[in-house]
Design a protein around this motif. Structure first.
Motif, PDB file in Angstrom:
ATOM      1  N   LEU A 219      -3.991  50.512 -29.943  1.00  0.00           N
ATOM      2  CA  LEU A 219      -4.129  50.221 -28.521  1.00  0.00           C
ATOM      3  C   LEU A 219      -3.009  49.255 -28.170  1.00  0.00           C
ATOM      4  N   ALA A 220      -1.928  49.807 -27.720  1.00  0.00           N
ATOM      5  CA  ALA A 220      -0.708  49.018 -27.538  1.00  0.00           C
ATOM      6  C   ALA A 220      -0.558  48.685 -26.061  1.00  0.00           C
ATOM      7  N   ASN A 221      -0.848  47.432 -25.716  1.00  0.00           N
ATOM      8  CA  ASN A 221      -0.618  47.053 -24.327  1.00  0.00           C
ATOM      9  C   ASN A 221       0.856  47.209 -23.991  1.00  0.00           C
ATOM     10  N   THR A 222       1.103  47.660 -22.784  1.00  0.00           N
ATOM     11  CA  THR A 222       2.482  47.910 -22.352  1.00  0.00           C
ATOM     12  C   THR A 222       3.341  46.667 -22.545  1.00  0.00           C
ATOM     13  N   GLN A 223       4.508  46.862 -23.131  1.00  0.00           N
ATOM     14  CA  GLN A 223       5.522  45.807 -23.130  1.00  0.00           C
ATOM     15  C   GLN A 223       6.561  46.243 -22.102  1.00  0.00           C
ATOM     16  N   TYR A 224       7.180  45.270 -21.460  1.00  0.00           N
ATOM     17  CA  TYR A 224       7.917  45.621 -20.250  1.00  0.00           C
ATOM     18  C   TYR A 224       9.419  45.782 -20.467  1.00  0.00           C
ATOM     19  N   TYR A 225       9.757  46.988 -20.946  1.00  0.00           N
ATOM     20  CA  TYR A 225      11.149  47.439 -21.085  1.00  0.00           C
ATOM     21  C   TYR A 225      11.249  48.808 -20.411  1.00  0.00           C
TER      22      TYR A 225
ATOM     23  N   MET B 125      -4.097  57.599 -33.604  1.00  0.00           N
ATOM     24  CA  MET B 125      -4.073  57.889 -32.174  1.00  0.00           C
ATOM     25  C   MET B 125      -3.503  56.662 -31.479  1.00  0.00           C
ATOM     26  N   ASN B 126      -2.541  56.901 -30.614  1.00  0.00           N
ATOM     27  CA  ASN B 126      -1.886  55.802 -29.916  1.00  0.00           C
ATOM     28  C   ASN B 126      -2.165  55.914 -28.428  1.00  0.00           C
ATOM     29  N   CYS B 127      -2.544  54.805 -27.834  1.00  0.00           N
ATOM     30  CA  CYS B 127      -2.724  54.811 -26.378  1.00  0.00           C
ATOM     31  C   CYS B 127      -2.117  53.527 -25.820  1.00  0.00           C
ATOM     32  N   VAL B 128      -1.179  53.694 -24.911  1.00  0.00           N
ATOM     33  CA  VAL B 128      -0.554  52.532 -24.277  1.00  0.00           C
ATOM     34  C   VAL B 128      -1.480  52.055 -23.156  1.00  0.00           C
ATOM     35  N   LEU B 129      -1.775  50.752 -23.164  1.00  0.00           N
ATOM     36  CA  LEU B 129      -2.740  50.201 -22.209  1.00  0.00           C
ATOM     37  C   LEU B 129      -2.041  49.456 -21.072  1.00  0.00           C
TER      38      LEU B 129
END
Ligand code: FES
Length: 391
Positions: A197-203, A168-172
């Motif tokens: 739990l993938a914190n947003t990377q900014y692209y 399960m993937n959730c962008v934080l």
């Protein structure tokens, strides 16, 4: 000019000319389409994706899979957009299975019916990564601009009923970081073997919305403590990955494990990319699989060779004793924040532009102040105070 009537032979011939020090790709990401029923505000896909409509057809994708396997790739992700928008997905999974790839479907779950799950199982799909936007229906549906939360929950149950291992993937980001405990509980209740739990990377869209998405350091630390607690109590049942956003680090990540080192992405229109955000870098012409074999692209193309090794580096990277660890960080981030992809990633506190990153993080404490950071240029922050997508 490569003879594409015999692409596998072309791939083999070029692999034999393999330049010294360049290893073959291990991971192929097949971005089958940019079409997607969701409109997530943190999506890393190109903000002008509507202009990339000409998708590769089934035969072209099969050729790519064969060439990638001949080159040495072993892992294959089917992604998008939403890969289920392609009705030839099962054919491609079947071909990948025959070739010996380990296959992963990266999906929002929209369109993943029991019939398609049956067919994907029969075709030999190994693994499914299902994305959620939050543990609450309200935020999940707001962030994706759709009413899909309940449907996703039903899809998660079907995935497990069909016996697939599931991530399960959730962008934080600042809106759902306070819900991390609930998100973990949801993953446990669904029987996910992994939770990313993938914190947003900014692209992409996330860069356009970064003033609104960036969390505070306190939010991140609190969430990390929750993750640690669950790892101790439930780590056996579900492996939890928590990826901190770059902006909060003092050293950059070794992005993609190095440019042209292990990752090979193919976009829906056939553009081959060393990372999925690279298309936005100016001054590089990315090769297209319609015109060259994957082996030529991987070993010979100027774009894949542009940031290999250390010769391209400027100071402070060039003389830095840590350059072999981080390889100068992320080229896309360097470009987005400094205007030059060959600069040091400003996440690094040795970069002259690092102060910019520090200021973003400090000002993220105040959402209204952070909105003033909106530097994308298409919309004035005061006119656009909330998360947006305009595609
Ligand atoms: Fe493109 Fe890091 S995301 S090099």
């Amino acid at each position: 000019m490569t003879d594409l009537s015999s692409p596998t032979a072309a791939a083999t011939a070029s692999a034999e000319r393999k330049p010294e020090g360049v290893a073959p790709p291990l991971w192929l990401l097949a971005e089958l389409t940019y079409r997607c029923p969701l409109h997530c505000v943190f999506c890393y896909n190109p903000v002008d994706y509507a202009t990339n409509a000409r998708e590769l057809d089934t035969d072209q994708w099969i050729r790519i899979l064969r060439e990638a396997r001949a080159l040495g790739a072993a892992q294959l992700g089917f992604s998008g957009g939403e890969p289920l928008m392609r009705d030839d997905l099962e054919i491609l999974v079947g071909e990948a299975r025959k070739l010996g790839f380990y296959t992963n479907l990266i999906t929002s779950g929209i369109g993943l019916t029991d019939k398609r799950l049956d067919d994907l199982k029969t075709a030999g799909l190994d693994h499914i990564q299902l994305s959620f936007q939050d543990s609450t229906q309200q935020l999940n549906d707001f962030l994706s601009s759709t009413r899909t939360f309940d449907l996703k929950r039903r899809v998660a149950a079907s995935i497990k009923a069909h016996g697939f291992p599931m991530v399960m993937n959730c962008v934080l980001h600042r809106y759902n970081l306070p819900h991390v405990d609930k998100i973990i509980e949801m993953a446990l209740a669904m029987g996910a073997e992994y939770l990313e739990l993938a914190n947003t990377q900014y692209y992409g869209w996330a860069f356009a919305n970064r003033a609104q998405l960036l969390p505070t350091r306190e939010q991140l630390e609190a969430a990390e403590a929750v993750v640690e607690r669950y790892r101790k109590t439930h780590g056996e049942r579900c492996r939890i990955f928590f990826v901190v956003p770059d902006y909060f680090e003092r050293r950059p990540k070794r992005c993609m494990n190095g440019w042209g080192a292990v990752f090979l992405g193919v976009a829906p229109d056939g553009t081959a990319l060393p990372c999925h955000a690279a298309r936005g870098l100016p001054g590089l012409t990315f090769p297209n699989v319609r015109e060259a074999s994957l082996a030529d692209i991987w070993y010979e193309s100027a774009a894949f060779n542009r940031f290999r090794g250390f010769d391209w580096m400027k100071e402070p990277c060039r003389s830095c004793d840590e350059k072999t660890n981080d390889l100068g960080g992320c080229r896309c981030q360097a470009y987005l924040l400094t205007g030059d992809a060959a600069n040091a990633d400003p996440v690094c506190d040795k970069s002259p532009a690092h102060e910019q990153v520090v200021r973003f993080v400090e000002r993220a404490r105040d959402a209204s102040e952070a909105a003033a950071l909106h530097a994308h240029g298409t919309t004035a922050p005061n006119e656009q105070p909330i998360l947006f997508r305009n595609d």
